[in-house]
Design a protein around this motif. Structure first.
Motif, PDB file in Angstrom:
ATOM      1  N   ASN A   1      15.865  16.860  16.131  1.00  0.00           N
ATOM      2  CA  ASN A   1      14.903  16.662  15.041  1.00  0.00           C
ATOM      3  C   ASN A   1      14.906  15.308  14.362  1.00  0.00           C
ATOM      4  OD1 ASN A   1      14.091  19.345  15.460  1.00  0.00           O
ATOM      5  ND2 ASN A   1      15.701  20.070  14.086  1.00  0.00           N
TER       6      ASN A   1
ATOM      7  N   SER B   1       3.285  19.692  10.511  1.00  0.00           N
ATOM      8  CA  SER B   1       3.292  21.025  11.122  1.00  0.00           C
ATOM      9  C   SER B   1       2.005  21.780  10.787  1.00  0.00           C
ATOM     10  CB  SER B   1       4.528  21.826  10.704  1.00  0.00           C
ATOM     11  OG  SER B   1       4.513  22.127   9.332  1.00  0.00           O
TER      12      SER B   1
ATOM     13  N   LYS C   1       6.727  23.170  19.320  1.00  0.00           N
ATOM     14  CA  LYS C   1       7.833  23.223  18.350  1.00  0.00           C
ATOM     15  C   LYS C   1       7.494  22.477  17.060  1.00  0.00           C
ATOM     16  CE  LYS C   1      10.426  19.166  19.951  1.00  0.00           C
ATOM     17  NZ  LYS C   1      11.695  18.679  20.474  1.00  0.00           N
ATOM     18  N   HIS C   2       6.614  21.481  17.141  1.00  0.00           N
ATOM     19  CA  HIS C   2       6.240  20.709  15.954  1.00  0.00           C
ATOM     20  C   HIS C   2       5.351  21.507  15.003  1.00  0.00           C
ATOM     21  CE1 HIS C   2       7.165  17.452  18.948  1.00  0.00           C
ATOM     22  NE2 HIS C   2       8.022  17.216  17.961  1.00  0.00           N
TER      23      HIS C   2
ATOM     24  N   PHE D   1       8.028  23.083  12.622  1.00  0.00           N
ATOM     25  CA  PHE D   1       9.088  22.248  12.074  1.00  0.00           C
ATOM     26  C   PHE D   1       8.695  21.696  10.715  1.00  0.00           C
ATOM     27  CE2 PHE D   1      11.446  18.144  11.862  1.00  0.00           C
ATOM     28  CZ  PHE D   1      12.696  18.693  11.695  1.00  0.00           C
TER      29      PHE D   1
END
Length: 170
Positions: free
Chosen positions: A37, A107, A72-73, A76
């Motif tokens: 990250n 996000s 995944k973003h 996050f």
């Protein structure tokens, strides 16, 4: 063995961001390779305010002016981690552009725009298929067409050179 130009572009962006942080009197260091990250660890000179930065870098290639992202973003969101999106431009003479954006804003934009894109018919009315591709764009009008987008052309401008966001951490 050939060098991956994408890796060079990413490293270039990280070093430019490091230089900008040091220039602004932050203490900054590259995170260990593979750190989740974040690419850069940042603190103020007193060591009282620590944050992380994930750098996304692009060259002015392609028509949408955006940066590659992944599913995944969409999820996050950490208040002490920021994205810095770097645009290197088309030539070595172009001015660099930096957009410092909280992860929660990114996000939301990625998730909402992808859902809007999926929910609308594609070319010739075809149902769109999900994929692992996401983009952070300076204009999401096409994703929401024909409706109005919450992320119109210019929405990124408030984050251009917004380095001050890093000093607002408590």
């Amino acid at each position: 063995m050939a060098i991956n130009t994408t890796s060079l572009t990413g490293a270039c962006g990280e070093h430019y961001v490091m230089a900008e942080l040091l220039r602004r009197d932050f203490i900054a260091a590259l995170a260990p390779q593979g750190a989740p990250n974040m690419d850069i660890v940042v603190t103020d000179v007193d060591g009282t305010s620590l944050c992380g930065i994930q750098v996304k870098t692009r060259r002015n290639i392609g028509s949408d002016g955006g940066w590659h992202m992944r599913p995944k973003h969409e999820m996050f969101s950490e208040p002490r981690i920021f994205y810095v999106f770097v645009d290197l431009g088309s030539t070595l003479n172009d001015d660099l552009q930096f957009f410092v954006i909280p992860t929660s804003i990114v996000s939301n934009a990625i998730r909402e725009s992808h859902q809007a894109w999926l929910s609308r018919p594609g070319k010739n009315g075809h149902i769109r298929k999900d994929s692992t591709v996401r983009r952070l764009l300076p204009d999401y009008s096409k994703a929401w067409h024909p409706d109005e987008t919450p992320y119109p052309a210019g929405w990124l401008e408030e984050y251009r050179d917004a380095w001050s966001l890093l000093t607002e951490l408590t």
